[in-house]
Structure formats: C-alpha cells, structure tokens
Design a protein around this motif. Structure first.
Motif, PDB file in Angstrom:
ATOM      1  N   GLU A  68       0.832  -1.194   0.000  1.00 49.56           N
ATOM      2  CA  GLU A  68       0.000   0.000   0.000  1.00 49.56           C
ATOM      3  C   GLU A  68       0.875   1.256   0.000  1.00 49.56           C
ATOM      4  O   GLU A  68       1.718   1.431   0.875  1.00 49.56           O
ATOM      5  N   ILE A  69       0.664   2.147  -0.987  1.00 46.12           N
ATOM      6  CA  ILE A  69       1.421   3.390  -1.067  1.00 46.12           C
ATOM      7  C   ILE A  69       0.816   4.387  -0.079  1.00 46.12           C
ATOM      8  O   ILE A  69      -0.374   4.662  -0.111  1.00 46.12           O
ATOM      9  N   VAL A  70       1.662   4.938   0.778  1.00 50.52           N
ATOM     10  CA  VAL A  70       1.231   5.944   1.735  1.00 50.52           C
ATOM     11  C   VAL A  70       1.474   7.339   1.169  1.00 50.52           C
ATOM     12  O   VAL A  70       0.622   8.208   1.242  1.00 50.52           O
ATOM     13  N   SER A  71       2.656   7.549   0.571  1.00 50.95           N
ATOM     14  CA  SER A  71       3.021   8.846   0.014  1.00 50.95           C
ATOM     15  C   SER A  71       4.109   8.649  -1.024  1.00 50.95           C
ATOM     16  O   SER A  71       4.791   7.617  -1.038  1.00 50.95           O
ATOM     17  N   SER A  72       4.278   9.667  -1.893  1.00 51.56           N
ATOM     18  CA  SER A  72       5.319   9.603  -2.917  1.00 51.56           C
ATOM     19  C   SER A  72       5.727  11.008  -3.304  1.00 51.56           C
ATOM     20  O   SER A  72       4.961  11.957  -3.130  1.00 51.56           O
ATOM     21  N   LEU A  73       6.967  11.145  -3.807  1.00 55.03           N
ATOM     22  CA  LEU A  73       7.420  12.441  -4.294  1.00 55.03           C
ATOM     23  C   LEU A  73       8.627  12.285  -5.200  1.00 55.03           C
ATOM     24  O   LEU A  73       9.340  11.291  -5.128  1.00 55.03           O
ATOM     25  N   PHE A  74       8.813  13.286  -6.086  1.00 52.93           N
ATOM     26  CA  PHE A  74      10.002  13.369  -6.920  1.00 52.93           C
ATOM     27  C   PHE A  74      10.950  14.380  -6.305  1.00 52.93           C
ATOM     28  O   PHE A  74      10.544  15.475  -5.915  1.00 52.93           O
ATOM     29  N   TYR A  75      12.242  14.028  -6.238  1.00 58.76           N
ATOM     30  CA  TYR A  75      13.256  14.944  -5.749  1.00 58.76           C
ATOM     31  C   TYR A  75      14.595  14.525  -6.334  1.00 58.76           C
ATOM     32  O   TYR A  75      14.971  13.345  -6.254  1.00 58.76           O
ATOM     33  N   LEU A 117      12.355   9.066  -7.662  1.00 57.72           N
ATOM     34  CA  LEU A 117      11.005   8.895  -7.147  1.00 57.72           C
ATOM     35  C   LEU A 117      11.113   8.165  -5.819  1.00 57.72           C
ATOM     36  O   LEU A 117      11.676   7.073  -5.743  1.00 57.72           O
ATOM     37  N   TYR A 118      10.584   8.792  -4.772  1.00 58.24           N
ATOM     38  CA  TYR A 118      10.568   8.197  -3.439  1.00 58.24           C
ATOM     39  C   TYR A 118       9.148   7.744  -3.149  1.00 58.24           C
ATOM     40  O   TYR A 118       8.205   8.520  -3.303  1.00 58.24           O
ATOM     41  N   VAL A 119       9.014   6.506  -2.728  1.00 63.50           N
ATOM     42  CA  VAL A 119       7.701   5.939  -2.454  1.00 63.50           C
ATOM     43  C   VAL A 119       7.709   5.384  -1.034  1.00 63.50           C
ATOM     44  O   VAL A 119       8.514   4.510  -0.697  1.00 63.50           O
ATOM     45  N   LEU A 120       6.812   5.907  -0.215  1.00 64.44           N
ATOM     46  CA  LEU A 120       6.647   5.414   1.145  1.00 64.44           C
ATOM     47  C   LEU A 120       5.490   4.433   1.156  1.00 64.44           C
ATOM     48  O   LEU A 120       4.381   4.770   0.760  1.00 64.44           O
ATOM     49  N   THR A 121       5.752   3.215   1.567  1.00 67.45           N
ATOM     50  CA  THR A 121       4.695   2.220   1.711  1.00 67.45           C
ATOM     51  C   THR A 121       4.467   1.996   3.198  1.00 67.45           C
ATOM     52  O   THR A 121       5.155   2.578   4.033  1.00 67.45           O
ATOM     53  N   SER A 122       3.537   1.152   3.513  1.00 70.29           N
ATOM     54  CA  SER A 122       3.278   0.868   4.921  1.00 70.29           C
ATOM     55  C   SER A 122       4.414   0.081   5.571  1.00 70.29           C
ATOM     56  O   SER A 122       4.462  -0.038   6.792  1.00 70.29           O
ATOM     57  N   LYS A 123       5.371  -0.422   4.757  1.00 64.69           N
ATOM     58  CA  LYS A 123       6.441  -1.253   5.306  1.00 64.69           C
ATOM     59  C   LYS A 123       7.854  -0.792   4.985  1.00 64.69           C
ATOM     60  O   LYS A 123       8.800  -1.220   5.626  1.00 64.69           O
ATOM     61  N   GLU A 124       8.009   0.090   3.961  1.00 61.32           N
ATOM     62  CA  GLU A 124       9.365   0.455   3.552  1.00 61.32           C
ATOM     63  C   GLU A 124       9.361   1.722   2.704  1.00 61.32           C
ATOM     64  O   GLU A 124       8.312   2.202   2.287  1.00 61.32           O
TER      65      GLU A 124
END
Length: 108
Positions: free
Chosen positions: A82-89, A93-100
C-alpha cells in the motif's frame, strides 16, 4: 471537505487534496479552481514544481511549469504494498509504503 493533504506551489498557489480531487486557493485563501480526479487519492506533494499524487496503488505526476493539465501515471510493480506517500526529488522517485521506503531513479 475532508482535506487529506496540503501543498504550496512555487507561484504561491495552495493545493488541498480532498475527497473530490484538488481544490486550488490563492495566497489569500480565495478559491481559484479545482481539479476533479476519479482516483481516490491519499497524498499530494510538490517539490520544485513537480506535483506528485498517489492513491494506495497508483502514482501520478505533473510538472506545474507546463501549461497542460495532464497527469502522467507512473507504472511500477509494488508487490501488493500500500502506497502511503510519494514524491520526486533530484531525479528520483521516493515511495513510502506501509512497510518500507522505495527509491527509483528516473530516466532522463
């Protein structure tokens, strides 16, 4: 109604993610527009004019410097996370999931 996320663009527009999509305000809090989105989004981020939105299983991006209002979908295999949040920097691409946290390099 039911705001979920807030971001400010480089031209001082305030974008608020709610259940109906994105509501846009000027720097004085006056409503100036909205963007309806069919996906149930959970996160909105802006870094250096790169708008990143995500639902629990999809990521969308848009460069706010362009005139078009087209969102590009990023297709990745998230292994049912499950994707919690994401952003480009910095071209990543950084993707925060519920586990990693997942980090992807972008192709230029």
């Amino acid at each position: 109604e039911n705001p979920k996320s807030l971001a400010v663009s480089s031209n001082n527009l305030i974008l608020v993610l709610d259940e109906s999509g994105i509501v846009i305000f000027d720097s004085f809090g006056n409503g100036v527009g909205n963007i309806e989105i069919e996906e149930k989004l959970v996160s909105l981020r802006i870094i250096f004019d790169n708008l990143t939105l995500n639902s629990i299983d999809k990521i969308f991006t848009q460069n706010l410097r362009t005139e078009d209002q087209i969102f590009n979908e990023i297709v990745l295999d998230f292994r049912d996370l499950e994707i919690v949040s994401s952003l480009f920097y910095n071209d990543k691409l950084y993707v925060l999931t519920s586990k990693e946290i997942l980090i992807f390099s972008t192709l230029n």
